[in-house]
Motif scaffolding. Structure first.
Motif, PDB file in Angstrom:
ATOM      1  N   ASN A  75       0.847  -1.184   0.000  1.00  0.00           N
ATOM      2  CA  ASN A  75       0.000   0.000   0.000  1.00  0.00           C
ATOM      3  C   ASN A  75       0.893   1.248   0.000  1.00  0.00           C
ATOM      4  N   PHE A  76       0.481   2.301  -0.692  1.00  0.00           N
ATOM      5  CA  PHE A  76       1.337   3.475  -0.858  1.00  0.00           C
ATOM      6  C   PHE A  76       1.713   4.124   0.479  1.00  0.00           C
ATOM      7  N   ASN A  77       0.883   3.969   1.506  1.00  0.00           N
ATOM      8  CA  ASN A  77       1.182   4.601   2.785  1.00  0.00           C
ATOM      9  C   ASN A  77       1.775   3.636   3.819  1.00  0.00           C
ATOM     10  N   HIS A  78       2.269   2.494   3.357  1.00  0.00           N
ATOM     11  CA  HIS A  78       2.920   1.521   4.239  1.00  0.00           C
ATOM     12  C   HIS A  78       4.158   2.172   4.866  1.00  0.00           C
ATOM     13  N   GLY A  79       4.291   2.066   6.179  1.00  0.00           N
ATOM     14  CA  GLY A  79       5.458   2.627   6.869  1.00  0.00           C
ATOM     15  C   GLY A  79       5.281   4.067   7.312  1.00  0.00           C
ATOM     16  N   PHE A  80       4.140   4.664   6.989  1.00  0.00           N
ATOM     17  CA  PHE A  80       3.871   6.034   7.412  1.00  0.00           C
ATOM     18  C   PHE A  80       2.826   6.011   8.522  1.00  0.00           C
ATOM     19  N   SER A  81       3.018   6.842   9.525  1.00  0.00           N
ATOM     20  CA  SER A  81       1.997   7.013  10.562  1.00  0.00           C
ATOM     21  C   SER A  81       2.025   8.470  11.001  1.00  0.00           C
ATOM     22  N   THR A  82       0.911   8.947  11.512  1.00  0.00           N
ATOM     23  CA  THR A  82       0.852  10.341  11.933  1.00  0.00           C
ATOM     24  C   THR A  82       1.801  10.570  13.102  1.00  0.00           C
ATOM     25  N   GLY A  83       2.335  11.758  13.156  1.00  0.00           N
ATOM     26  CA  GLY A  83       3.284  12.111  14.206  1.00  0.00           C
ATOM     27  C   GLY A  83       4.593  12.589  13.607  1.00  0.00           C
ATOM     28  N   THR A  84       5.590  12.652  14.443  1.00  0.00           N
ATOM     29  CA  THR A  84       6.905  13.134  14.035  1.00  0.00           C
ATOM     30  C   THR A  84       7.784  11.958  13.653  1.00  0.00           C
ATOM     31  N   CYS A  85       8.496  12.109  12.551  1.00  0.00           N
ATOM     32  CA  CYS A  85       9.392  11.029  12.138  1.00  0.00           C
ATOM     33  C   CYS A  85      10.675  11.618  11.569  1.00  0.00           C
ATOM     34  N   GLY A  86      11.642  10.756  11.366  1.00  0.00           N
ATOM     35  CA  GLY A  86      12.918  11.157  10.797  1.00  0.00           C
ATOM     36  C   GLY A  86      13.298  10.258   9.648  1.00  0.00           C
ATOM     37  N   VAL A  87      13.900  10.828   8.637  1.00  0.00           N
ATOM     38  CA  VAL A  87      14.346  10.060   7.475  1.00  0.00           C
ATOM     39  C   VAL A  87      15.710  10.566   7.019  1.00  0.00           C
ATOM     40  N   ASP A  88      16.465   9.661   6.415  1.00  0.00           N
ATOM     41  CA  ASP A  88      17.646  10.039   5.646  1.00  0.00           C
ATOM     42  C   ASP A  88      17.757   9.058   4.488  1.00  0.00           C
ATOM     43  N   TYR A  89      18.828   9.125   3.715  1.00  0.00           N
ATOM     44  CA  TYR A  89      18.896   8.321   2.496  1.00  0.00           C
ATOM     45  C   TYR A  89      18.892   6.821   2.739  1.00  0.00           C
ATOM     46  N   SER A  90      19.205   6.411   3.947  1.00  0.00           N
ATOM     47  CA  SER A  90      19.183   4.976   4.228  1.00  0.00           C
ATOM     48  C   SER A  90      17.803   4.511   4.688  1.00  0.00           C
ATOM     49  N   SER A  91      16.834   5.426   4.752  1.00  0.00           N
ATOM     50  CA  SER A  91      15.502   5.093   5.274  1.00  0.00           C
ATOM     51  C   SER A  91      14.677   4.315   4.268  1.00  0.00           C
ATOM     52  N   ILE A  92      13.980   3.299   4.789  1.00  0.00           N
ATOM     53  CA  ILE A  92      13.013   2.584   3.960  1.00  0.00           C
ATOM     54  C   ILE A  92      11.600   2.816   4.472  1.00  0.00           C
ATOM     55  N   SER A  93      11.498   3.512   5.602  1.00  0.00           N
ATOM     56  CA  SER A  93      10.197   3.923   6.120  1.00  0.00           C
ATOM     57  C   SER A  93      10.412   5.152   6.991  1.00  0.00           C
ATOM     58  N   CYS A  94       9.322   5.791   7.308  1.00  0.00           N
ATOM     59  CA  CYS A  94       9.371   6.984   8.153  1.00  0.00           C
ATOM     60  C   CYS A  94       9.175   6.544   9.591  1.00  0.00           C
ATOM     61  N   VAL A  95      10.263   6.423  10.325  1.00  0.00           N
ATOM     62  CA  VAL A  95      10.196   5.893  11.682  1.00  0.00           C
ATOM     63  C   VAL A  95       9.998   7.025  12.694  1.00  0.00           C
ATOM     64  N   PRO A  96       9.227   6.767  13.758  1.00  0.00           N
ATOM     65  CA  PRO A  96       9.065   7.800  14.787  1.00  0.00           C
ATOM     66  C   PRO A  96      10.433   8.264  15.276  1.00  0.00           C
ATOM     67  N   GLU A  97      10.550   9.547  15.454  1.00  0.00           N
ATOM     68  CA  GLU A  97      11.872  10.124  15.680  1.00  0.00           C
ATOM     69  C   GLU A  97      11.833  11.161  16.787  1.00  0.00           C
ATOM     70  N   ASN A  98      12.922  11.220  17.528  1.00  0.00           N
ATOM     71  CA  ASN A  98      13.122  12.302  18.481  1.00  0.00           C
ATOM     72  C   ASN A  98      13.440  13.560  17.674  1.00  0.00           C
ATOM     73  N   GLN A  99      12.599  14.562  17.753  1.00  0.00           N
ATOM     74  CA  GLN A  99      12.754  15.741  16.910  1.00  0.00           C
ATOM     75  C   GLN A  99      13.900  16.656  17.339  1.00  0.00           C
ATOM     76  N   ASN A 100      14.595  16.328  18.421  1.00  0.00           N
ATOM     77  CA  ASN A 100      15.722  17.147  18.850  1.00  0.00           C
ATOM     78  C   ASN A 100      17.059  16.605  18.362  1.00  0.00           C
ATOM     79  N   ARG A 101      17.030  15.673  17.448  1.00  0.00           N
ATOM     80  CA  ARG A 101      18.247  15.051  16.934  1.00  0.00           C
ATOM     81  C   ARG A 101      18.841  15.888  15.812  1.00  0.00           C
ATOM     82  N   PHE A 102      20.128  16.140  15.869  1.00  0.00           N
ATOM     83  CA  PHE A 102      20.803  16.938  14.853  1.00  0.00           C
ATOM     84  C   PHE A 102      21.329  16.054  13.734  1.00  0.00           C
ATOM     85  N   LEU A 103      21.329  16.600  12.532  1.00  0.00           N
ATOM     86  CA  LEU A 103      21.896  15.892  11.391  1.00  0.00           C
ATOM     87  C   LEU A 103      23.421  15.976  11.447  1.00  0.00           C
ATOM     88  N   ALA A 104      24.069  14.979  10.884  1.00  0.00           N
ATOM     89  CA  ALA A 104      25.522  14.967  10.766  1.00  0.00           C
ATOM     90  C   ALA A 104      25.864  14.968   9.281  1.00  0.00           C
TER      91      ALA A 104
END
Length: 161
Positions: A75-104
């Motif tokens: 399904n097109f929305n598989h791996g997505f859920s409402t709320g805050t998430c974090g992604v980068d190029y290695s992501s295969i889904s939008c996982v719940p994320e601590n929004q205070n995390r800095f990018l490197a």
């Protein structure tokens, strides 16, 4: 009787010298202030440009996750859920994320949550809806937790097998 006073006007008076010094000092201070302002504006513009690219990258990664779902017959929305998430190029889904995390930034110049040189940038993805469309807002924060850019995007289920 004739009195002939000749003044030697080959030099400057003390008052003329003070006025000249004042004008030179004001000119130098103006140039210094302009250089300082230009440097600060350049740094801010660079930060805002990087923020815009990080927001665009976040949108592209979210599209990639959706398209990967199509390719894997999910399904097109598989791996997505409402709320805050974090992604980068290695992501295969939008996982719940601590929004205070800095990018490197790694040695190839790619921003991610993987180990690398720490930066002042945070990318927060807030998903507000996953049905019938995926609606999300990406906000990028810079130095001193200042919001640089906020982008709202809607992903549709365009694939009809």
């Amino acid at each position: 009787m004739k009195i002939n006073k000749k003044y030697n006007s080959k030099g400057f008076t003390f008052l003329e010298l003070l006025i000249a010094i004042f004008i030179i000092v004001v000119g130098i201070l103006s140039i210094s202030a302009l250089a300082s302002f230009t440097t600060k504006a350049g740094r801010l513009n660079k930060e805002m440009l990087i923020g815009a690219y990080l927001a665009q990258e976040g949108v592209e990664i979210m599209r990639g996750i959706r398209d990967n779902n199509f390719l894997n017959d999910r399904n097109f929305n598989h791996g997505f859920s409402t709320g805050t998430c974090g992604v980068d190029y290695s992501s295969i889904s939008c996982v719940p994320e601590n929004q205070n995390r800095f990018l490197a930034i790694d040695n190839t110049g790619r921003y991610s949550y993987s180990p690398g040189s720490s930066t002042n940038f945070r990318r927060v993805i807030e998903i507000s809806s996953v049905t019938p469309t995926i609606e999300f807002t990406i906000t990028v924060f810079g130095k001193d937790n200042r919001e640089l850019i906020s982008v709202k995007e809607i992903l549709y289920n365009w694939y009809q097998p």
